[in-house]
Design a protein around this motif. Structure first.
Motif, PDB file in Angstrom:
ATOM      1  N   GLY A  35       0.428   0.128  11.543  1.00 13.51           N
ATOM      2  CA  GLY A  35       0.653  -0.947  10.561  1.00 13.51           C
ATOM      3  C   GLY A  35       2.090  -1.415  10.571  1.00 13.51           C
TER       4      GLY A  35
ATOM      5  N   GLY B  83      -2.559   2.873  15.071  1.00  8.64           N
ATOM      6  CA  GLY B  83      -2.728   1.924  13.965  1.00  8.64           C
ATOM      7  C   GLY B  83      -1.666   2.129  12.904  1.00  8.64           C
TER       8      GLY B  83
ATOM      9  N   ILE C 129     -12.046   2.287  10.186  1.00  4.44           N
ATOM     10  CA  ILE C 129     -12.212   0.886  10.609  1.00  4.44           C
ATOM     11  C   ILE C 129     -12.491   0.769  12.107  1.00  4.44           C
ATOM     12  CG2 ILE C 129     -10.817  -0.123   8.748  1.00  4.44           C
ATOM     13  CD1 ILE C 129      -8.608  -0.456  11.013  1.00  4.44           C
TER      14      ILE C 129
ATOM     15  N   LYS D 238       0.823  -1.213   0.000  1.00  2.00           N
ATOM     16  CA  LYS D 238       0.000   0.000   0.000  1.00  2.00           C
ATOM     17  C   LYS D 238       0.864   1.273   0.000  1.00  2.00           C
ATOM     18  CE  LYS D 238      -2.601   1.004   3.801  1.00  2.00           C
ATOM     19  NZ  LYS D 238      -2.600   2.443   4.018  1.00  2.00           N
TER      20      LYS D 238
ATOM     21  N   THR E 153       4.840   2.431   7.513  1.00  2.00           N
ATOM     22  CA  THR E 153       5.122   3.173   6.280  1.00  2.00           C
ATOM     23  C   THR E 153       4.990   4.684   6.445  1.00  2.00           C
ATOM     24  OG1 THR E 153       2.860   2.699   5.601  1.00  2.00           O
ATOM     25  CG2 THR E 153       4.574   1.308   4.670  1.00  2.00           C
TER      26      THR E 153
ATOM     27  N   ALA F 246      -0.616  -2.373  21.426  1.00  2.00           N
ATOM     28  CA  ALA F 246      -1.656  -1.945  22.374  1.00  2.00           C
ATOM     29  C   ALA F 246      -2.914  -1.578  21.605  1.00  2.00           C
ATOM     30  CB  ALA F 246      -1.178  -0.736  23.188  1.00  2.00           C
ATOM     31  N   ASP F 247      -4.022  -1.535  22.343  1.00  2.00           N
ATOM     32  CA  ASP F 247      -5.271  -1.033  21.780  1.00  2.00           C
ATOM     33  C   ASP F 247      -5.234   0.492  21.902  1.00  2.00           C
ATOM     34  OD1 ASP F 247      -7.786  -0.250  21.158  1.00  2.00           O
ATOM     35  OD2 ASP F 247      -8.815  -1.515  22.617  1.00  2.00           O
ATOM     36  N   ALA F 248      -5.128   1.156  20.754  1.00  2.00           N
ATOM     37  CA  ALA F 248      -4.991   2.611  20.779  1.00  2.00           C
ATOM     38  C   ALA F 248      -6.252   3.301  21.290  1.00  2.00           C
ATOM     39  CB  ALA F 248      -4.653   3.125  19.374  1.00  2.00           C
TER      40      ALA F 248
ATOM     41  N   ALA G 152      -3.694   7.142  10.132  1.00  2.00           N
ATOM     42  CA  ALA G 152      -3.799   6.983   8.675  1.00  2.00           C
ATOM     43  C   ALA G 152      -4.555   5.707   8.358  1.00  2.00           C
ATOM     44  CB  ALA G 152      -2.398   6.926   8.055  1.00  2.00           C
ATOM     45  N   ALA G 153      -5.538   5.786   7.476  1.00  2.00           N
ATOM     46  CA  ALA G 153      -6.352   4.615   7.100  1.00  2.00           C
ATOM     47  C   ALA G 153      -6.818   3.895   8.363  1.00  2.00           C
ATOM     48  CB  ALA G 153      -5.551   3.671   6.193  1.00  2.00           C
ATOM     49  N   PHE G 154      -7.265   4.643   9.331  1.00  2.00           N
ATOM     50  CA  PHE G 154      -7.589   4.089  10.649  1.00  2.00           C
ATOM     51  C   PHE G 154      -9.002   4.460  11.094  1.00  2.00           C
ATOM     52  CE2 PHE G 154      -7.484   4.456  15.343  1.00  2.00           C
ATOM     53  CZ  PHE G 154      -7.119   3.160  15.670  1.00  2.00           C
TER      54      PHE G 154
ATOM     55  N   ASN H 246       2.197  -7.053  12.865  1.00  2.00           N
ATOM     56  CA  ASN H 246       2.555  -5.779  12.225  1.00  2.00           C
ATOM     57  C   ASN H 246       3.771  -5.177  12.916  1.00  2.00           C
ATOM     58  OD1 ASN H 246       0.365  -5.990  10.561  1.00  2.00           O
ATOM     59  ND2 ASN H 246      -0.873  -4.440  11.583  1.00  2.00           N
TER      60      ASN H 246
ATOM     61  N   ASP I 258       0.159  -0.136  17.572  1.00  2.00           N
ATOM     62  CA  ASP I 258      -0.714  -0.995  16.759  1.00  2.00           C
ATOM     63  C   ASP I 258      -1.083  -2.206  17.614  1.00  2.00           C
ATOM     64  OD1 ASP I 258      -1.272  -1.111  13.481  1.00  2.00           O
ATOM     65  OD2 ASP I 258      -1.549  -3.016  14.539  1.00  2.00           O
ATOM     66  N   ARG I 259      -2.291  -2.695  17.413  1.00  2.00           N
ATOM     67  CA  ARG I 259      -2.717  -3.808  18.271  1.00  2.00           C
ATOM     68  C   ARG I 259      -2.273  -5.156  17.727  1.00  2.00           C
ATOM     69  NH1 ARG I 259      -9.214  -4.045  17.014  1.00  2.00           N
ATOM     70  NH2 ARG I 259      -8.968  -4.722  14.878  1.00  2.00           N
ATOM     71  N   ASP I 260      -1.741  -5.184  16.503  1.00  2.00           N
ATOM     72  CA  ASP I 260      -1.393  -6.460  15.879  1.00  2.00           C
ATOM     73  C   ASP I 260       0.102  -6.736  16.052  1.00  2.00           C
ATOM     74  OD1 ASP I 260      -0.656  -8.481  14.114  1.00  2.00           O
ATOM     75  OD2 ASP I 260      -2.194  -7.945  12.657  1.00  2.00           O
TER      76      ASP I 260
HETATM   77  C1  LIG Z   1      -5.865  -0.242   7.427  1.00  2.00           C
HETATM   78  S1  LIG Z   1      -4.543  -0.510   8.504  1.00  2.00           S
HETATM   79  C2  LIG Z   1      -3.601   0.971   8.263  1.00  2.00           C
HETATM   80  C3  LIG Z   1      -2.204   0.837   8.732  1.00  2.00           C
HETATM   81  C4  LIG Z   1      -1.329   2.064   8.475  1.00  2.00           C
HETATM   82  N1  LIG Z   1      -1.817   3.230   9.191  1.00  2.00           N
HETATM   83  C5  LIG Z   1      -1.256   2.332   7.009  1.00  2.00           C
HETATM   84  O1  LIG Z   1      -1.874   3.293   6.540  1.00  2.00           O
HETATM   85  O2  LIG Z   1      -0.595   1.564   6.297  1.00  2.00           O
HETATM   86  C6  LIG Z   1      -5.232  -0.260  10.113  1.00  2.00           C
HETATM   87  C7  LIG Z   1      -4.268  -0.599  11.229  1.00  2.00           C
HETATM   88  O3  LIG Z   1      -4.881  -0.269  12.473  1.00  2.00           O
HETATM   89  C8  LIG Z   1      -4.586  -1.295  13.406  1.00  2.00           C
HETATM   90  N2  LIG Z   1      -5.647  -1.221  14.426  1.00  2.00           N
HETATM   91  C9  LIG Z   1      -6.968  -1.431  14.269  1.00  2.00           C
HETATM   92  N3  LIG Z   1      -7.627  -1.198  15.419  1.00  2.00           N
HETATM   93  C10 LIG Z   1      -6.699  -0.824  16.328  1.00  2.00           C
HETATM   94  C11 LIG Z   1      -6.743  -0.441  17.686  1.00  2.00           C
HETATM   95  N4  LIG Z   1      -7.903  -0.396  18.364  1.00  2.00           N
HETATM   96  N5  LIG Z   1      -5.592  -0.121  18.313  1.00  2.00           N
HETATM   97  C12 LIG Z   1      -4.402  -0.153  17.639  1.00  2.00           C
HETATM   98  N6  LIG Z   1      -4.302  -0.506  16.351  1.00  2.00           N
HETATM   99  C13 LIG Z   1      -5.422  -0.844  15.689  1.00  2.00           C
HETATM  100  C14 LIG Z   1      -4.550  -2.560  12.583  1.00  2.00           C
HETATM  101  O4  LIG Z   1      -3.809  -3.583  13.230  1.00  2.00           O
HETATM  102  C15 LIG Z   1      -3.889  -2.069  11.301  1.00  2.00           C
HETATM  103  O5  LIG Z   1      -2.489  -2.155  11.374  1.00  2.00           O
END
Ligand SMILES: C[S@@+](CC[C@H](N)C(=O)[O-])C[C@H]1O[C@@H](n2cnc3c(N)ncnc32)[C@H](O)[C@@H]1O
Length: 324
Positions: A47, A45, A163, A12, A50, A131-133, A158-160, A76, A71-73
Motif C-alpha cells: 500500500g 501489497g 483480496i 487506515k 504504513t 510488481a504483481d506479488a 497485511a490486509a492482503f 501507491n 505493490d502492483r499499484d
Molecule cells: C487492502 S490494501 C492493503 C495495503 C496495506 N497492506 C495496508 O494494510 O495498508 C491491498 C494492497 O494490495 C495491493 N495488491 C493487490 N493485489 C496485488 C498483487 N497481486 N501484487 C501486488 N500488490 C497487490 C493493492 O494495490 C493494495 O495496495
C-alpha cells in the motif's frame, strides 16, 4: 468526492494500529529477532507503506533489516516514496537509492544520517517495487548482484490475503521463503461487517456485500481469515500464533467534540463507498436500488453527524514454513 485509495490506506493506519493483535505481533517480532541479520523481509501489497513505518516506530524489526516492499499499484508506490523518508526519519535507516528504485527524494544526508546512527546499530535497507506479488517470475526476477538472492526470511501480507487468490498467494509465498521462514498475515478479513446504530436493512446489506466478495469480485473472499487457518497446513505451514484484530471506529465522546480520531472519518467514507459500489452490481430483483440508496444515505448522514460506528472482523496469523 470519494476518498482516493491512497487517502483510504493512509487513514487506515490508526485503525490498524488499534486493531493489530499484540500477542501475534509480539510473537512475530520475537521470531524475527532470532533470524541471522540482516533479516530479509518481503512485504506483499504494502500500500502506502504504513506497516514498515509502524514496525520501525514500534521497534518491532531486527537491528538490521533488508525490506523489499512490493505493490502492483504505481500510485501507491509514488505516495509511499513521498511519505516513507520523513516517517522513518526518527528511526535508523538507509534507503537504497539506485536509479531503478525511483526514489524521488533520496535525501542528501540520508546515508550520512544513517552512518551516524549506525553507531547505534539499527538500519533498514528498503526497496520499493511496482510488481504483481503473485507472479513467481516477477518476484524472482530482480537484480541479484547487489541485493543477494530473492529468498526471504519473512513475508508480511497485511490486509492482503482476503483480496487475492489465497491458494496462489500461499504457494508464491512458500516459493520465496527460506525453509523455516515466517509468514505474518495480519488484518485478514473474516466475515463480519457491522454498523451502529442498527438499521433494518443491515443484515441484507451485509450478506450481499460479503456475497460480492465471494462471487462477483475477481478474487478474495469474505471468510479469508478462517480459510487461511485451514489452508496453512495444506501448504506446508505451521501456525505459530493467531488472534482477532477487529476494526472498531467510533466518534469520540461529546466532551471530546464527537470528532473521529485522526483521519478516520475519511476511512469510514471509503468503507461506505466500497459497500455502495459492491451493491450497485446487483440487479433490482436481488436488491431494490431504493433500498440501497436509503441504507447508504442514512449511513452517510450518520457519519456526517458523527453518529456512526463501525466494526469489521479480522484475523491475524503468524506461521512458519516447515523445513523441506
Ligand atoms: C487492502 S490494501 C492493503 C495495503 C496495506 N497492506 C495496508 O494494510 O495498508 C491491498 C494492497 O494490495 C495491493 N495488491 C493487490 N493485489 C496485488 C498483487 N497481486 N501484487 C501486488 N500488490 C497487490 C493493492 O494495490 C493494495 O495496495
Amino acid at each position: 468526492m470519494s476518498p482516493s485509495l491512497q487517502s483510504y490506506l493512509t487513514a487506515k493506519r490508526t485503525v490498524d494500529d488499534r486493531a493489530l493483535n499484540r500477542r501475534v505481533l509480539g510473537r512475530c517480532s520475537d521470531e524475527l529477532a532470532g533470524i541471522d541479520e540482516p533479516a530479509r523481509v518481503v512485504e506483499f501489497g504494502f500500500g502506502v507503506g504504513t506497516m514498515i513505518e509502524r514496525l520501525a516506530e514500534w521497534g518491532r524489526l531486527p537491528e538490521r533489516t533488508s525490506y523489499r516492499a512490493i505493490d502492483r499499484d504505481p500510485e501507491n508506490v509514488a505516495v509511499a516514496r513521498e511519505r516513507i523518508p520523513d516517517r522513518l526519519e526518527a528511526t535508523d535507516y538507509r534507503i537504497v537509492d539506485e536509479p531503478d528504485t525511483g526514489w524521488e527524494n533520496p535525501r542528501e544526508g540520508a546515508r550520512a544520517d544513517t552512518a551516524g546512527r549506525r553507531a547505534s546499530g539499527r538500519s533498514i535497507d528498503l526497496t520499493l517495487e511496482v510488481a504483481d506479488a503473485l507472479s513467481t517470475e516477477a518476484i524472482a526476477d530482480r537484480d541479484t548482484a547487489s541485493e543477494g538472492d530473492s529468498r526471504a526470511d519473512a513475508v508480511i501480507a497485511a490486509a492482503f490475503l482476503d483480496i487475492v487468490d489465497l491458494e496462489r498467494a500461499l504457494s508464491t509465498i512458500a516459493t520465496i521463503l527460506e525453509p523455516g521462514g515466517l509468514l505474518y498475515a495480519p488484518i485478514t478479513f473474516d466475515g463480519a461487517t457491522g454498523f451502529a446504530p442498527p438499521h433494518p436493512l443491515d443484515a441484507r446489506i451485509e450478506r450481499l456485500y460479503h456475497r460480492h466478495m465471494d462471487d462477483i469480485r475477481d478474487s478474495g473472499g469474505s471468510t479469508a481469515g478462517r480459510k487461511l487457518l485451514s489452508s496453512l497446513p495444506e501448504n506446508g505451514f505451521e501456525t505459530l500464533a493467531a488472534g482477532g484484530s477487529d476494526w472498531i471506529v467510533r466518534p469520540r465522546s461529546a466532551d471530546e467534540g464527537r470528532e473521529y480520531p485522526a483521519a478516520e472519518r475519511t476511512f469510514l467514507e471509503a468503507i461506505l463507498e466500497t459497500i455502495d459500489e459492491a451493491l450497485v452490481a446487483y440487479p433490482g430483483d436481488v436488491l431494490d436500488p431504493a433500498d440501497r440508496r436509503t441504507w447508504v444515505s442514512t449511513r452517510r448522514r450518520q457519519l456526517e453527524e458523527s453518529e456512526l460506528s463501525f466494526v469489521g472482523h479480522h484475523v491475524d496469523v503468524l506461521a512458519r514454513l516447515e523445513n523441506g
